[in-house]
Design a protein around this motif. Structure first.
Motif, PDB file in Angstrom:
ATOM      1  N   ILE A  11     -19.079  22.982 -15.247  1.00  0.00           N
ATOM      2  CA  ILE A  11     -19.288  24.372 -15.678  1.00  0.00           C
ATOM      3  C   ILE A  11     -18.472  24.656 -16.930  1.00  0.00           C
ATOM      4  O   ILE A  11     -18.944  25.300 -17.867  1.00  0.00           O
ATOM      5  N   LEU A  12     -17.262  24.152 -16.958  1.00  0.00           N
ATOM      6  CA  LEU A  12     -16.413  24.386 -18.129  1.00  0.00           C
ATOM      7  C   LEU A  12     -16.999  23.752 -19.378  1.00  0.00           C
ATOM      8  O   LEU A  12     -17.052  24.370 -20.449  1.00  0.00           O
ATOM      9  N   ILE A  13     -17.494  22.517 -19.229  1.00  0.00           N
ATOM     10  CA  ILE A  13     -18.078  21.822 -20.384  1.00  0.00           C
ATOM     11  C   ILE A  13     -19.355  22.530 -20.853  1.00  0.00           C
ATOM     12  O   ILE A  13     -19.573  22.760 -22.041  1.00  0.00           O
ATOM     13  N   ASN A  14     -20.223  22.905 -19.904  1.00  0.00           N
ATOM     14  CA  ASN A  14     -21.452  23.634 -20.268  1.00  0.00           C
ATOM     15  C   ASN A  14     -21.128  24.948 -20.986  1.00  0.00           C
ATOM     16  O   ASN A  14     -21.756  25.317 -21.994  1.00  0.00           O
ATOM     17  N   GLY A  15     -20.151  25.662 -20.465  1.00  0.00           N
ATOM     18  CA  GLY A  15     -19.792  26.933 -21.086  1.00  0.00           C
ATOM     19  C   GLY A  15     -19.259  26.760 -22.498  1.00  0.00           C
ATOM     20  O   GLY A  15     -19.605  27.525 -23.401  1.00  0.00           O
ATOM     21  N   ILE A  16     -18.395  25.736 -22.668  1.00  0.00           N
ATOM     22  CA  ILE A  16     -17.837  25.497 -24.010  1.00  0.00           C
ATOM     23  C   ILE A  16     -18.937  25.109 -24.995  1.00  0.00           C
ATOM     24  O   ILE A  16     -18.996  25.608 -26.124  1.00  0.00           O
ATOM     25  N   VAL A  17     -19.839  24.219 -24.578  1.00  0.00           N
ATOM     26  CA  VAL A  17     -20.935  23.766 -25.462  1.00  0.00           C
ATOM     27  C   VAL A  17     -21.849  24.928 -25.830  1.00  0.00           C
ATOM     28  O   VAL A  17     -22.215  25.126 -27.001  1.00  0.00           O
ATOM     29  N   ILE A  18     -22.226  25.708 -24.840  1.00  0.00           N
ATOM     30  CA  ILE A  18     -23.146  26.821 -25.115  1.00  0.00           C
ATOM     31  C   ILE A  18     -22.478  27.895 -25.967  1.00  0.00           C
ATOM     32  O   ILE A  18     -23.080  28.430 -26.915  1.00  0.00           O
ATOM     33  N   ALA A  19     -21.213  28.206 -25.654  1.00  0.00           N
ATOM     34  CA  ALA A  19     -20.500  29.198 -26.463  1.00  0.00           C
ATOM     35  C   ALA A  19     -20.340  28.727 -27.903  1.00  0.00           C
ATOM     36  O   ALA A  19     -20.505  29.495 -28.850  1.00  0.00           O
ATOM     37  N   GLY A  20     -20.041  27.442 -28.058  1.00  0.00           N
ATOM     38  CA  GLY A  20     -19.931  26.902 -29.414  1.00  0.00           C
ATOM     39  C   GLY A  20     -21.253  26.953 -30.151  1.00  0.00           C
ATOM     40  O   GLY A  20     -21.308  27.274 -31.338  1.00  0.00           O
ATOM     41  N   LEU A  56     -29.933  30.206 -24.217  1.00  0.00           N
ATOM     42  CA  LEU A  56     -28.763  29.380 -23.898  1.00  0.00           C
ATOM     43  C   LEU A  56     -27.925  30.003 -22.783  1.00  0.00           C
ATOM     44  O   LEU A  56     -27.369  29.287 -21.942  1.00  0.00           O
ATOM     45  N   ALA A  57     -27.834  31.307 -22.787  1.00  0.00           N
ATOM     46  CA  ALA A  57     -27.108  31.970 -21.699  1.00  0.00           C
ATOM     47  C   ALA A  57     -27.798  31.737 -20.364  1.00  0.00           C
ATOM     48  O   ALA A  57     -27.151  31.463 -19.336  1.00  0.00           O
ATOM     49  N   VAL A  58     -29.128  31.847 -20.361  1.00  0.00           N
ATOM     50  CA  VAL A  58     -29.894  31.561 -19.137  1.00  0.00           C
ATOM     51  C   VAL A  58     -29.710  30.110 -18.732  1.00  0.00           C
ATOM     52  O   VAL A  58     -29.550  29.779 -17.539  1.00  0.00           O
ATOM     53  N   LEU A  59     -29.723  29.211 -19.751  1.00  0.00           N
ATOM     54  CA  LEU A  59     -29.520  27.794 -19.461  1.00  0.00           C
ATOM     55  C   LEU A  59     -28.155  27.554 -18.808  1.00  0.00           C
ATOM     56  O   LEU A  59     -28.038  26.773 -17.838  1.00  0.00           O
ATOM     57  N   VAL A  95     -35.094  19.432 -15.713  1.00  0.00           N
ATOM     58  CA  VAL A  95     -36.457  19.976 -15.851  1.00  0.00           C
ATOM     59  C   VAL A  95     -36.450  21.493 -15.749  1.00  0.00           C
ATOM     60  O   VAL A  95     -37.061  22.213 -16.565  1.00  0.00           O
ATOM     61  N   VAL A  96     -35.768  21.990 -14.730  1.00  0.00           N
ATOM     62  CA  VAL A  96     -35.702  23.452 -14.551  1.00  0.00           C
ATOM     63  C   VAL A  96     -35.008  24.107 -15.732  1.00  0.00           C
ATOM     64  O   VAL A  96     -35.443  25.161 -16.228  1.00  0.00           O
ATOM     65  N   ALA A  97     -33.921  23.508 -16.211  1.00  0.00           N
ATOM     66  CA  ALA A  97     -33.175  24.087 -17.322  1.00  0.00           C
ATOM     67  C   ALA A  97     -34.023  24.159 -18.587  1.00  0.00           C
ATOM     68  O   ALA A  97     -34.077  25.192 -19.269  1.00  0.00           O
ATOM     69  N   VAL A  98     -34.715  23.043 -18.891  1.00  0.00           N
ATOM     70  CA  VAL A  98     -35.552  23.022 -20.105  1.00  0.00           C
ATOM     71  C   VAL A  98     -36.703  24.026 -19.980  1.00  0.00           C
ATOM     72  O   VAL A  98     -37.001  24.782 -20.927  1.00  0.00           O
ATOM     73  N   ALA A  99     -37.353  24.037 -18.831  1.00  0.00           N
ATOM     74  CA  ALA A  99     -38.487  24.943 -18.647  1.00  0.00           C
ATOM     75  C   ALA A  99     -38.064  26.401 -18.772  1.00  0.00           C
ATOM     76  O   ALA A  99     -38.703  27.201 -19.475  1.00  0.00           O
ATOM     77  N   LEU A 100     -36.993  26.756 -18.088  1.00  0.00           N
ATOM     78  CA  LEU A 100     -36.539  28.152 -18.153  1.00  0.00           C
ATOM     79  C   LEU A 100     -36.063  28.520 -19.552  1.00  0.00           C
ATOM     80  O   LEU A 100     -36.289  29.645 -20.021  1.00  0.00           O
ATOM     81  N   THR A 101     -35.414  27.573 -20.230  1.00  0.00           N
ATOM     82  CA  THR A 101     -34.940  27.859 -21.587  1.00  0.00           C
ATOM     83  C   THR A 101     -36.103  28.128 -22.534  1.00  0.00           C
ATOM     84  O   THR A 101     -36.096  29.087 -23.310  1.00  0.00           O
ATOM     85  N   VAL A 102     -37.103  27.280 -22.478  1.00  0.00           N
ATOM     86  CA  VAL A 102     -38.289  27.458 -23.341  1.00  0.00           C
ATOM     87  C   VAL A 102     -38.994  28.761 -23.016  1.00  0.00           C
ATOM     88  O   VAL A 102     -39.390  29.521 -23.913  1.00  0.00           O
TER      89      VAL A 102
END
Length: 393
Positions: A11-20, A56-59, A95-102
């Motif tokens: 979660i920490l890594i995902n948050g840092i990447v998305i925030a960046g 990205l926030a949804v992702l 798959v879910v992440a990519v689909a929801l992001t798109v």
């Protein structure tokens, strides 16, 4: 530090990447939007950036929830079900992440640009109405980008074309009136000339007295006819011009004084009095000298022709930023005189219409010359006092 240790690494890594990523997108948007201010590009760029940030926030939320579910024992559940379900569990978050992001990006971007799309549809409908109903219709301006500026240009073009159509209609009506009036004014002297020529044929040169009388009338009619044709040609030439040639800087009041001295002698010979009071010493302006002389002559001729012999013709001049020249004379019969119409072609009082020396074009020529000089001329009637007001830059 204790709080950070409680947060799982994924979660920490995902948050840092998305925030960046969001921060980089924000910097890029700020940089590009300043270069494309008031541009449609900036509008779509902003919509794309906002939509991407939302995606990205949804992702981040989806990935975090999936990771929490898998690490909360769901992974062991899929492991117990078998190898196929374990593989599915590994790829399911991606798959879910990519689909929801798109999906989130498409929905968000569509919602944000839908306003401009509706505006384009509105413009298309309005342009169709302009095509069907004619020019002069304008469209509502929304925003400040290329589409709005295009709409503003179309509005301006529509108004200008409508004005052009109206001007062409007025010109066509004016031409029809001109032909009608010319036909009327030419027919009378021509009929008179033809009649006197027939009389000359009958009497012959033997009766010298009648012959001389008829010839004098024919000559007078021909002189009036020649003057009418010359003034008609001059007016037509002036009416088709956009500007006068041979403009030069001259003292308008000095030119007026010379003409006033000449007409003072002419009017005194006819029993009239001409007086003037020019408050300004000089007024320099760019004028066509010959045409400005024609203006002063026509105005003074008009006063000389119709002024009451018992009252003087007066000329005044004031310089209040623009030159105001006023020529006033008393008319014997003010009834039937319409000050708003005396500068129209062939508009005359009954006496002027019957007078052979009047063409009805003198004041129309004055108005056109003054307009070509960027000035204005009008008339006013107070009691028996008729005043012509001439304004020049």
């Amino acid at each position: 530090m204790t709080l950070l240790r409680m947060i799982p690494n994924y979660i920490l890594i995902n948050g840092i990447v998305i925030a960046g990523t969001v921060f980089v997108i924000f910097l890029v948007y700020r940089r590009l939007s300043s270069s494309y201010q008031k541009r449609l590009t900036a509008y779509f760029l902003k919509a794309a950036c906002v939509s991407l940030a939302i995606s990205l926030a949804v992702l981040a939320v989806v990935l975090s929830m999936m990771q929490l579910l898998l690490h909360s024992g769901l992974w062991d559940y899929f492991h117990d079900l078998g190898y196929k379900y374990l593989i599915a569990a590994e790829y399911l978050p991606s798959v879910v992440a990519v689909a929801l992001t798109v999906i989130c990006f498409i929905v968000s971007f569509s919602v944000r640009i839908n306003r401009r799309v509706r505006y384009v549809e509105y413009l298309s409908q309005e342009i169709q109405k302009i095509r069907e109903e004619g020019f002069g219709r304008t469209m509502e301006l929304r925003g400040d980008d290329e589409i709005t500026r295009l709409c503003a240009v179309i509005n301006e073009m529509s108004v200008q074309l409508r004005e052009k159509e109206e001007r062409e209609k007025r010109q066509q009506r004016s031409k029809d009136e001109l032909i009608t009036n010319v036909s009327h004014d030419l027919r009378s002297p021509l009929t008179s000339i033809i009649g006197y020529v027939e009389l000359l044929k009958e009497t012959g040169p033997e009766d010298r007295q009648r012959f001389a009388e008829y010839i004098e009338v024919v000559e007078r009619r021909l002189t009036g006819l020649n003057g009418l044709i010359n003034e008609l040609f001059e007016y037509t030439k002036l009416n088709s011009a956009d500007q006068l040639p041979d403009m030069e800087k001259r003292d308008v009041l000095e030119l007026l004084r010379h003409i006033l001295y000449e007409y003072k002698v002419l009017m005194e010979a006819e029993g009239l009095t001409l007086s003037w009071q020019l408050e300004a010493e000089s007024h320099m302006a760019h004028i066509n000298t010959r045409q400005m002389v024609r203006v002063f002559q026509n105005l003074l001729d008009n006063a000389r022709r119709y002024a009451h012999r018992a009252a003087p013709v007066t000329v005044t001049a004031q310089d209040t930023g623009r030159l105001h020249i006023c020529i006033t004379n008393r008319v014997a019969d003010p009834h039937g005189i319409e000050p708003d119409r005396i500068f129209e072609r062939f508009y005359c009082g009954d006496r002027a219409r019957s007078a052979p020396q009047s063409s009805g074009l003198g004041l129309a020529i004055v108005k056109r010359i003054v307009e070509l000089h960027g000035g204005q001329v009008d008339a006013s009637l107070q009691g028996q006092e008729l005043s012509i007001h001439l304004f020049l830059k």
